[in-house]
Design a protein around this motif. Structure first.
Motif, PDB file in Angstrom:
ATOM      1  N   ALA A 154     -48.919  41.567 -97.773  1.00 14.95           N
ATOM      2  CA  ALA A 154     -49.925  40.610 -97.303  1.00 14.95           C
ATOM      3  C   ALA A 154     -49.581  39.177 -97.695  1.00 14.95           C
ATOM      4  O   ALA A 154     -49.601  38.283 -96.835  1.00 14.95           O
ATOM      5  CB  ALA A 154     -51.303  41.009 -97.819  1.00 14.95           C
ATOM      6  N   PRO A 155     -49.269  38.882 -98.981  1.00 16.41           N
ATOM      7  CA  PRO A 155     -48.887  37.492 -99.290  1.00 16.41           C
ATOM      8  C   PRO A 155     -47.616  37.041 -98.595  1.00 16.41           C
ATOM      9  O   PRO A 155     -47.481  35.868 -98.242  1.00 16.41           O
ATOM     10  CB  PRO A 155     -48.724  37.504-100.822  1.00 16.41           C
ATOM     11  CG  PRO A 155     -48.607  38.920-101.206  1.00 16.41           C
ATOM     12  CD  PRO A 155     -49.385  39.695-100.205  1.00 16.41           C
ATOM     13  N   LEU A 156     -46.659  37.958 -98.380  1.00 13.07           N
ATOM     14  CA  LEU A 156     -45.466  37.595 -97.627  1.00 13.07           C
ATOM     15  C   LEU A 156     -45.820  37.209 -96.196  1.00 13.07           C
ATOM     16  O   LEU A 156     -45.317  36.202 -95.665  1.00 13.07           O
ATOM     17  CB  LEU A 156     -44.476  38.765 -97.619  1.00 13.07           C
ATOM     18  CG  LEU A 156     -43.515  38.879 -98.803  1.00 13.07           C
ATOM     19  CD1 LEU A 156     -42.764  40.205 -98.751  1.00 13.07           C
ATOM     20  CD2 LEU A 156     -42.537  37.713 -98.831  1.00 13.07           C
ATOM     21  N   ALA A 157     -46.673  38.012 -95.564  1.00 15.23           N
ATOM     22  CA  ALA A 157     -47.088  37.703 -94.198  1.00 15.23           C
ATOM     23  C   ALA A 157     -47.843  36.379 -94.141  1.00 15.23           C
ATOM     24  O   ALA A 157     -47.633  35.569 -93.224  1.00 15.23           O
ATOM     25  CB  ALA A 157     -47.949  38.839 -93.642  1.00 15.23           C
ATOM     26  N   LEU A 158     -48.707  36.129 -95.111  1.00 19.15           N
ATOM     27  CA  LEU A 158     -49.436  34.858 -95.152  1.00 19.15           C
ATOM     28  C   LEU A 158     -48.475  33.682 -95.312  1.00 19.15           C
ATOM     29  O   LEU A 158     -48.655  32.627 -94.690  1.00 19.15           O
ATOM     30  CB  LEU A 158     -50.435  34.872 -96.312  1.00 19.15           C
ATOM     31  CG  LEU A 158     -51.790  35.530 -96.051  1.00 19.15           C
ATOM     32  CD1 LEU A 158     -52.590  35.602 -97.342  1.00 19.15           C
ATOM     33  CD2 LEU A 158     -52.574  34.771 -94.986  1.00 19.15           C
ATOM     34  N   SER A 159     -47.449  33.862 -96.144  1.00 22.55           N
ATOM     35  CA  SER A 159     -46.467  32.788 -96.345  1.00 22.55           C
ATOM     36  C   SER A 159     -45.696  32.502 -95.068  1.00 22.55           C
ATOM     37  O   SER A 159     -45.451  31.337 -94.725  1.00 22.55           O
ATOM     38  CB  SER A 159     -45.495  33.179 -97.470  1.00 22.55           C
ATOM     39  OG  SER A 159     -46.180  33.381 -98.687  1.00 22.55           O
ATOM     40  N   VAL A 160     -45.315  33.565 -94.346  1.00 17.17           N
ATOM     41  CA  VAL A 160     -44.582  33.379 -93.091  1.00 17.17           C
ATOM     42  C   VAL A 160     -45.464  32.668 -92.062  1.00 17.17           C
ATOM     43  O   VAL A 160     -45.026  31.737 -91.367  1.00 17.17           O
ATOM     44  CB  VAL A 160     -44.089  34.734 -92.556  1.00 17.17           C
ATOM     45  CG1 VAL A 160     -43.513  34.583 -91.147  1.00 17.17           C
ATOM     46  CG2 VAL A 160     -43.045  35.328 -93.489  1.00 17.17           C
ATOM     47  N   VAL A 161     -46.720  33.112 -91.953  1.00 15.78           N
ATOM     48  CA  VAL A 161     -47.646  32.486 -90.997  1.00 15.78           C
ATOM     49  C   VAL A 161     -47.860  31.016 -91.343  1.00 15.78           C
ATOM     50  O   VAL A 161     -47.893  30.142 -90.453  1.00 15.78           O
ATOM     51  CB  VAL A 161     -48.983  33.250 -90.981  1.00 15.78           C
ATOM     52  CG1 VAL A 161     -50.035  32.478 -90.187  1.00 15.78           C
ATOM     53  CG2 VAL A 161     -48.799  34.639 -90.381  1.00 15.78           C
ATOM     54  N   THR A 162     -48.003  30.713 -92.634  1.00 16.94           N
ATOM     55  CA  THR A 162     -48.176  29.325 -93.064  1.00 16.94           C
ATOM     56  C   THR A 162     -46.940  28.490 -92.746  1.00 16.94           C
ATOM     57  O   THR A 162     -47.049  27.336 -92.303  1.00 16.94           O
ATOM     58  CB  THR A 162     -48.458  29.269 -94.572  1.00 16.94           C
ATOM     59  OG1 THR A 162     -49.602  30.080 -94.873  1.00 16.94           O
ATOM     60  CG2 THR A 162     -48.729  27.844 -95.018  1.00 16.94           C
ATOM     61  N   ALA A 163     -45.749  29.061 -92.969  1.00 22.76           N
ATOM     62  CA  ALA A 163     -44.517  28.334 -92.665  1.00 22.76           C
ATOM     63  C   ALA A 163     -44.411  28.032 -91.169  1.00 22.76           C
ATOM     64  O   ALA A 163     -44.016  26.922 -90.774  1.00 22.76           O
ATOM     65  CB  ALA A 163     -43.303  29.148 -93.132  1.00 22.76           C
TER      66      ALA A 163
END
Length: 355
Positions: free
Chosen positions: A324-333
């Motif tokens: 989940a935090p990885l996906a959030l980081s990718v979406v934010t990037a």
């Protein structure tokens, strides 16, 4: 004319060499990242923990008018005290209930196995698929428990490494941030700095909300199991709370051992446990999470599920906790590096057309 052609050829060759070197460097970096994916995963987990520590230390520093270093020290000390208190007061009970789990889960599986053997069509289907050893579940249960213990030990070691690295990162966040920015071209530093701020903000809010969700799920499932008369309610409640960190799949993983344990007490207990878990996660998914996790920090269900599956397949079972935090980081990037510049460019073009 001939000199111009030679100069043009040299420039083209130099550009080709430059692009080729850049491509090789990118391929080499990708290969290195894949080989060191375990280390990078630990580093990312440490970064998530450091963001949480930084938020707590900053809050304490502002609220009690103390230094940031003092606030961080107090936050780390509180975490260690909580872990020690749980081990001191609940360690014996947890140990006893873990023993009950290891003894009664095989009993529940044996009951399920006996029921399958009384139904020829189910026995033949499982035999063809080779998904179970119908001569007795002891062998694969022992293997599953050994695998679980091995993964738990590895996860504990990774958590310790993450915690140590996180303390160093949280102690001097500006130093590491500025060090990374200095390695980048001046033209991109502003955009990457904006990315750092947005990622820290969204991960901090997500982590705070997720901790509340985990505590709520753990308490509700533990109380539900206790009310149903399940003997290992404390351990199963703790496991349910921790695994709720993994979207969707964590709920299924939690319900399986609890149901198998309840089978040792009777099939009606197992049915009641399944109904209880469905109710708890219905409440969590429709009321608790939508309230705590705002739209700014929540992921669409499909994205969450795909991120968990992809991390599990590519990076290993332990990576699902950081899906989940990885996906959030990718979406934010994507939002900061692509969407926002595109919107700004579209607005500029529209203003130019108007003028």
């Amino acid at each position: 004319m001939r000199r111009n052609d030679q100069a043009s050829n040299k420039n083209a060759l130099g550009l080709f060499v430059e692009k080729g070197a850049l491509l090789l460097a990118m391929i080499g970096a990708a290969l290195a990242a894949w080989v060191l994916r375990g280390v990078l995963l630990i580093l990312f987990g440490a970064l998530v923990l450091a963001i949480g520590m930084n938020a707590i230390a900053t809050l304490m520093a502002n609220k009690f008018r103390i230094g940031y270093a003092t606030g961080l020290s107090i936050a780390v000390l509180i975490g260690l005290v909580l872990i020690g208190a749980i081990g001191w007061f609940l360690g014996a009970a947890i140990g006893e209930q873990l023993d009950e789990l290891t003894q009664k889960i095989p009993t529940g599986v044996q009951w399920l196995n006996d029921q399958i053997e009384t139904r020829p069509y189910a026995r033949d289907l499982l035999a063809k698929l080779q998904t179970a050893d119908l001569s007795g579940p002891t062998g694969w249960i022992a293997g599953a428990l050994a695998t679980t213990v091995r993964l738990s030990v590895a996860a504990a070691g990774s958590l310790v490494a993450m915690a140590i690295i996180a303390i160093y990162l949280a102690a001097q966040p500006r130093r590491y941030r500025d060090g990374i920015l200095r390695l980048l071209p001046t033209a991109t530093q502003s955009r990457i700095s904006r990315l750092f701020d947005a990622t820290a903000n969204i991960l901090g809010r997500w982590l705070a909300g997720q901790l509340v969700v985990m505590a709520t799920v753990g308490i509700l499932s533990g109380l539900g199991l206790w009310a149903l008369g399940i003997e290992a309610a404390l351990v199963l409640g703790l496991v349910g709370g921790m695994l709720s960190f993994v979207p969707y799949i964590g709920a299924v993983i939690t319900a399986v051992p609890a149901t198998l344990f309840a089978l040792a007490q009777g099939p009606y207990y197992a049915v009641a446990v399944i109904v209880m878990y469905v109710a708890v996660h219905f409440i969590e998914g429709n009321f608790i999470t939508p309230i705590i996790q705002s739209e700014a920090t929540s992921l669409p269900p499909v994205v969450s599920l795909i991120s968990v599956i992809a991390c599990g397949l590519l990076l290993g079972p332990s990576a699902v906790f950081l899906a989940a935090p990885l996906a959030l980081s990718v979406v934010t990037a994507i939002e900061v590096l692509y969407v926002e510049p595109r919107i700004a460019l579209d607005r500029k073009v529209e203003l130019d057309h108007r003028t």
